[in-house]
Design a protein around this motif. Structure first.
Motif, PDB file in Angstrom:
ATOM      1  N   THR A  21      10.512  11.995  -0.537  1.00 40.05           N
ATOM      2  CA  THR A  21      10.434  12.882   0.483  1.00 40.05           C
ATOM      3  C   THR A  21       9.970  14.260   0.460  1.00 40.05           C
ATOM      4  O   THR A  21       9.711  14.689  -0.745  1.00 40.05           O
ATOM      5  N   PRO A  22       9.342  14.506   1.464  1.00 40.39           N
ATOM      6  CA  PRO A  22       8.540  15.934   0.811  1.00 40.39           C
ATOM      7  C   PRO A  22       9.777  17.077   0.604  1.00 40.39           C
ATOM      8  O   PRO A  22      11.045  17.315   1.172  1.00 40.39           O
ATOM      9  N   PRO A  27       3.563  15.921  -0.958  1.00 45.90           N
ATOM     10  CA  PRO A  27       3.883  15.520   0.234  1.00 45.90           C
ATOM     11  C   PRO A  27       5.010  14.222   0.223  1.00 45.90           C
ATOM     12  O   PRO A  27       5.933  13.602  -0.563  1.00 45.90           O
ATOM     13  N   ALA A  28       5.319  13.638   1.389  1.00 45.85           N
ATOM     14  CA  ALA A  28       5.851  12.387   1.363  1.00 45.85           C
ATOM     15  C   ALA A  28       5.546  11.157   1.213  1.00 45.85           C
ATOM     16  O   ALA A  28       4.087  10.534   0.952  1.00 45.85           O
ATOM     17  N   ARG A  29       6.237  10.212   0.149  1.00 48.66           N
ATOM     18  CA  ARG A  29       5.119   9.015  -0.259  1.00 48.66           C
ATOM     19  C   ARG A  29       5.976   7.625   0.320  1.00 48.66           C
ATOM     20  O   ARG A  29       7.417   7.080  -0.038  1.00 48.66           O
ATOM     21  N   VAL A  30       5.629   6.699   1.296  1.00 47.37           N
ATOM     22  CA  VAL A  30       5.904   5.549   1.492  1.00 47.37           C
ATOM     23  C   VAL A  30       4.860   4.114   1.585  1.00 47.37           C
ATOM     24  O   VAL A  30       3.929   4.354   0.929  1.00 47.37           O
ATOM     25  N   ARG A  31       6.444   3.297   1.360  1.00 50.88           N
ATOM     26  CA  ARG A  31       4.996   1.946   0.113  1.00 50.88           C
ATOM     27  C   ARG A  31       5.656   0.885   1.720  1.00 50.88           C
ATOM     28  O   ARG A  31       6.606   0.601   1.978  1.00 50.88           O
ATOM     29  N   VAL A  32       4.196   0.308   2.128  1.00 55.54           N
ATOM     30  CA  VAL A  32       4.240  -0.342   3.250  1.00 55.54           C
ATOM     31  C   VAL A  32       3.644  -1.884   2.603  1.00 55.54           C
ATOM     32  O   VAL A  32       2.235  -1.858   2.085  1.00 55.54           O
ATOM     33  N   ARG A  33       4.080  -2.940   3.301  1.00 51.75           N
ATOM     34  CA  ARG A  33       3.017  -3.993   3.207  1.00 51.75           C
ATOM     35  C   ARG A  33       3.729  -4.811   4.649  1.00 51.75           C
ATOM     36  O   ARG A  33       4.537  -5.057   5.289  1.00 51.75           O
ATOM     37  N   VAL A  34       3.151  -6.137   4.924  1.00 53.16           N
ATOM     38  CA  VAL A  34       2.828  -6.967   5.718  1.00 53.16           C
ATOM     39  C   VAL A  34       4.052  -7.945   5.687  1.00 53.16           C
ATOM     40  O   VAL A  34       3.967  -8.190   4.164  1.00 53.16           O
ATOM     41  N   ARG A  35       5.068  -8.052   6.407  1.00 52.82           N
ATOM     42  CA  ARG A  35       6.491  -8.804   5.618  1.00 52.82           C
ATOM     43  C   ARG A  35       5.674 -10.392   5.996  1.00 52.82           C
ATOM     44  O   ARG A  35       5.035 -11.122   7.064  1.00 52.82           O
ATOM     45  N   ILE A  40       0.492  -1.082   0.144  1.00 52.48           N
ATOM     46  CA  ILE A  40       0.225   0.238  -0.089  1.00 52.48           C
ATOM     47  C   ILE A  40       0.425   1.183  -0.152  1.00 52.48           C
ATOM     48  O   ILE A  40       1.871   1.302   0.611  1.00 52.48           O
ATOM     49  N   VAL A  41      -0.117   2.414  -0.522  1.00 52.98           N
ATOM     50  CA  VAL A  41       1.168   3.489  -0.428  1.00 52.98           C
ATOM     51  C   VAL A  41       0.628   4.807  -0.247  1.00 52.98           C
ATOM     52  O   VAL A  41      -0.973   4.836  -0.172  1.00 52.98           O
ATOM     53  N   MET A  42       1.390   5.156   0.930  1.00 55.25           N
ATOM     54  CA  MET A  42       0.434   6.254   1.826  1.00 55.25           C
ATOM     55  C   MET A  42       0.960   7.876   1.729  1.00 55.25           C
ATOM     56  O   MET A  42       2.510   7.588   2.348  1.00 55.25           O
TER      57      MET A  42
END
Length: 110
Positions: A36-37, A48-56, A4-6
Motif C-alpha cells: 500500500t502507498p 507507491p502502491a504495488r499490485v500484481r495482476v494476471r489473467v485468470r 505483471i506488477v504495476m
C-alpha cells in the motif's frame, strides 16, 4: 499467464493501470496487493502502491503425469521409432524361444 506488477500513487489506480495493460475486466483477472502507498514521517520519501495482476486461467492446467503416460504408451505400442527397421525376431535365437543362443568359443580343444 505470467503475473505483471504495476505501481501507482494509489492501489485503485495501480489496479486500473494493470487491467488496462492486460486488456481484461476485473472479473477475469486475479489481483493481489503487494504494497500500500506509504509516506515517511516528514513526507520526504514516499513508496507507491504495488499490485500484481494476471489473467485468470480458463481451464485447469495440464497434468504433467499424463504427458509421461502417453509417451510410455507410444513406446510400448511398437510402431515406428528407432526399432522400426529391425527384423521381427531380432532378440530371439534360432529356435524362436526368446532367449539368445550363445556360441562358446573353444580354444585348443576339439
Amino acid at each position: 499467464m505470467e503475473w505483471i506488477v504495476m505501481t501507482a500513487p494509489t492501489v485503485d489506480e495501480a489496479r486500473v493501470r494493470a487491467l488496462d495493460a492486460l486488456s481484461v475486466a476485473a472479473e477475469d483477472a486475479d489481483i493481489e496487493v503487494l504494497a500500500t502507498p506509504t509516506r515517511s514521517h516528514w513526507g520526504l520519501r514516499h513508496h507507491p502502491a504495488r499490485v500484481r495482476v494476471r489473467v485468470r486461467p480458463m481451464g485447469p492446467p495440464p497434468r504433467v503425469g499424463e504427458a509421461r503416460r502417453d509417451r510410455r504408451q507410444r513406446r510400448r505400442s511398437g510402431g515406428g521409432g528407432r526399432n522400426a527397421k529391425r527384423r521381427p525376431n531380432a532378440g530371439q535365437g534360432q529356435n524362436g524361444s526368446g532367449k539368445r543362443s550363445r556360441r562358446r568359443s573353444r580354444s585348443g580343444s576339439r
